[in-house]
Design an enzyme around this catalytic site. Structure first.
Site, mmCIF file in Angstrom:
data_model
loop_
_atom_site.group_PDB
_atom_site.id
_atom_site.type_symbol
_atom_site.label_atom_id
_atom_site.label_comp_id
_atom_site.label_asym_id
_atom_site.label_seq_id
_atom_site.Cartn_x
_atom_site.Cartn_y
_atom_site.Cartn_z
ATOM 1 N N SER A 299 0.823 -1.207 0.000
ATOM 2 C CA SER A 299 0.000 0.000 0.000
ATOM 3 C C SER A 299 0.863 1.265 0.000
ATOM 4 O O SER A 299 1.583 1.522 -0.960
ATOM 5 C CB SER A 299 -0.947 -0.042 1.203
ATOM 6 O OG SER A 299 -1.904 0.982 1.151
ATOM 7 N N ASP A 310 10.329 4.890 -9.986
ATOM 8 C CA ASP A 310 9.915 5.388 -11.302
ATOM 9 C C ASP A 310 10.563 6.726 -11.647
ATOM 10 O O ASP A 310 10.703 7.065 -12.821
ATOM 11 C CB ASP A 310 8.395 5.519 -11.367
ATOM 12 C CG ASP A 310 7.704 4.171 -11.497
ATOM 13 O OD1 ASP A 310 8.395 3.144 -11.374
ATOM 14 O OD2 ASP A 310 6.478 4.143 -11.698
ATOM 15 N N LYS A 324 -0.438 -4.224 -3.404
ATOM 16 C CA LYS A 324 -1.754 -3.646 -3.087
ATOM 17 C C LYS A 324 -1.841 -2.263 -3.719
ATOM 18 O O LYS A 324 -1.185 -1.327 -3.276
ATOM 19 C CB LYS A 324 -1.977 -3.538 -1.577
ATOM 20 C CG LYS A 324 -3.323 -2.924 -1.192
ATOM 21 C CD LYS A 324 -3.470 -2.789 0.304
ATOM 22 C CE LYS A 324 -4.812 -2.194 0.681
ATOM 23 N NZ LYS A 324 -4.966 -0.786 0.234
#
Length: 570
Positions: A299, A310, A324
């Site tokens: 999460s 990223d 998740k």
């Protein structure tokens, strides 16, 4: 006929819950844009409830049916939409609030008795005179021992409104003498940053347990402390962190990302796309950074790790995260129970959703995914990781994958070379924890002479703990296996010592001891020392990029960091 009778309560429950929810919320709308659950067909469902009330052959415990049925209905949606009863709702929120009102102890239950593991410094129990090692046997004159004693029951009894009193009957020491203490409940602060210290002369380490309301504030304080100790590079440990608030993860990412970098965005059928971007005001935007994850990291942990990965801002080390990628909104009922309803998916900056696959309804494969990874060898070899999602690309063009967690840039396998069936049974049965507590309890006076982790570990290592445990375990029914004990000696000793450190000191000391020989932490230090914290494209990919493309941006990024490091060293 028998089958029909067997399924009648379930169908009644499924029907009743919707009707009860509608009746409870009828005419009540959620303010400030929060959703209403009133839908078409309300009259039909209301009539069903009236019919059950007036005509059903037996009396119906509607409340009981509701409590049983809500989880069934939410379970048909996705794995993370859940119902939390009124009794459990407050407890469920305590960790994320950053505080609770109670007596201020950490406890465990051993042999049907609640035992005080630690007394929170400055808290109401310390002020009243309770000590670590005390056994609480009565609460407000009622017996508080036995097989029915659970952690949940204990928390309900010990927590309460600030200023209220509770009488605790305590057995202290070996003489079994009973003492009574009156404790006035007070606000107890909880912390998400459980460790912040220097791994070496240049490397700071921060352990984040979860993402609560004030975790970002705690991190600022922790990093300021490390700055005073001269840290030039950082390891953030998110292993075992199951998540928390999305906004907290965003706030933490702000500390490390340059201006206008996408951190995360959310989107759902009823939730328009909402982007969260960096403001460029972070104090550590160019510091070498490593983030540690494992199969439990989930999460909000994955939001932070995904933003770092990223944006090519740091190196992710460890094992593939949980996966998740669903956002829940708490929706309260009038009886103080609530449901956490999935309202959107979140996406990392590259556009990937890291939610692992699931089917509607109770999905056994989803529940057992981590176990299946272990059985398939993913914990031990990187080649066993199978990506089900499409390819995406980071800021400089590195390939990443969606559809099942964050795959680390540097994989570190779980070392099970010295595992034996003896060690596994000692661990899974709880015998090691039980022994460590009893040893600590019986030797507190001597152990308390050692107030720091190094001196305590040095003393305990001389006590032949593995042999003492083997004798204890044999008496508890775990047959002695000398060859297995010898093979697992290092594991046994490390676990035993770590728990004694935890019992006598605190979680940071416990982590300091374990991290000394942790292969993931060692790999993080290696990556930082070799100047590889900032990811770069493989050479074969660099040849395909223009000079002013993503690769050039990556080198500019690193050059900026180097310039900042020189200024910081002054």
């Amino acid at each position: 006929m028998n089958n029909k009778k067997r399924f009648t309560p379930l169908w009644l429950a499924l029907s009743c819950i919707v009707g009860i929810a509608i009746g409870t919320f009828y005419g009540v709308q959620f303010s400030e844009g929060r959703p209403s659950i009133i839908k078409a067909g309300a009259n039909k469902l209301s009539n069903l409830l009236v019919g059950l009330d007036k005509y059903y052959v037996d009396s119906v415990d509607v409340t009981g049916l509701v409590e049983k049925a809500i989880p069934i209905i939410l379970g048909e949606l996705d794995p993370h939409s859940v119902y939390i009863s009124a009794d459990d709702a407050e407890l469920a929120e305590d960790d994320l609030r950053g505080s609770f009102s109670g007596v201020g102890i950490e406890f465990i239950i051993r042999n049907d008795t609640l035992r005080v593991q630690n007394v929170i410094s400055g808290g109401p129990s310390e002020r009243a005179g309770l000590l670590a090692g005390d056994k609480i046997v009565t609460v407000d004159d009622s017996v508080f021992t036995g097989e029915t004693l659970t952690n949940e029951l204990a928390m309900h009894k010990l927590k309460g409104q600030k200023g209220t009193k509770v009488r605790l009957g305590v057995v202290r020491g070996r003489d079994g003498q009973r003492k009574e203490f009156t404790v006035v409940r007070d606000k107890i602060e909880t912390h998400s940053i459980t460790a912040a210290y220097m791994l070496d002369e240049n490397t700071g380490y921060v352990k984040i347990k979860n993402f609560a309301e004030r975790t970002d504030e705690e991190l600022v304080i922790a990093l300021a402390k490390l700055s005073m100790e001269g840290f030039q590079q950082l390891v953030i440990d998110l292993r075992g962190n199951t998540g928390g608030y999305l906004q907290t993860a965003v706030n933490i990412a702000q500390q490390f990302l340059p201006y206008n970098r996408l951190i995360v965005y959310t989107e759902g059928v009823h939730s328009p796309r909402e982007e969260y971007r960096s403001n460029g005001r972070g104090s550590y935007m160019y510091m070498p950074l490593v983030v540690l994850i494992d199969e439990v990291s989930a999460s909000a942990s994955e939001i932070l790790a995904g933003a770092i990965q990223d944006n090519d801002r740091g190196t992710i080390i460890g094992r593939r995260s949980f996966g998740k990628g669903l956002v829940q909104q708490p929706i309260p009922f009038t009886d103080n129970s609530l449901m956490r309803l999935t309202i959107a998916r979140y996406y990392s900056p590259s556009g990937r959703c890291i939610q692992k696959p699931y089917t509607s309804g109770l999905d056994r494969n989803y529940e057992e995914d981590v176990l299946m990874r272990y059985q398939n060898g993913e914990f031990f070899t990187q080649d066993s990781i199978h990506h089900t999602g499409p390819e995406y690309f980071t800021h400089i063009g590195r390939t990443v994958y969606g559809g099942g967690g964050i795959t680390p840039d540097v994989f570190v396998p779980q070392d099970t070379s010295n595992y034996t069936s003896y060690y596994k049974e000692a661990l899974m049965s709880g015998l090691i924890l039980q022994y460590c507590y009893e040893y600590t309890d019986q030797n507190r006076e001597k152990l308390s002479e050692y107030g720091d982790v190094n001196s305590l570990v040095k003393y305990v290592k001389k006590q032949n703990m593995v042999e003492k445990f083997a004798q204890y375990a044999d008496g508890q029914g775990l047959r002695r296996r000398n060859l297995m004990i010898q093979r697992s000696r290092k594991l046994l000793e490390e676990f035993i010592i770590s728990r004694i450190v935890y019992n006598m000191l605190d979680e940071q000391s416990w982590l300091q001891y374990l991290n000394q020989d942790d292969p993931v932490v060692k790999e993080a230090i290696r990556v930082l020392k070799e100047g590889k914290a900032f990811p770069q494209l493989e050479k074969k990919d660099e040849e395909d990029e223009a000079d002013n493309g993503p690769v050039a941006q990556a080198y500019d990024y690193r050059a900026t960091h180097l310039h900042t490091s020189v200024l910081a060293k002054g």
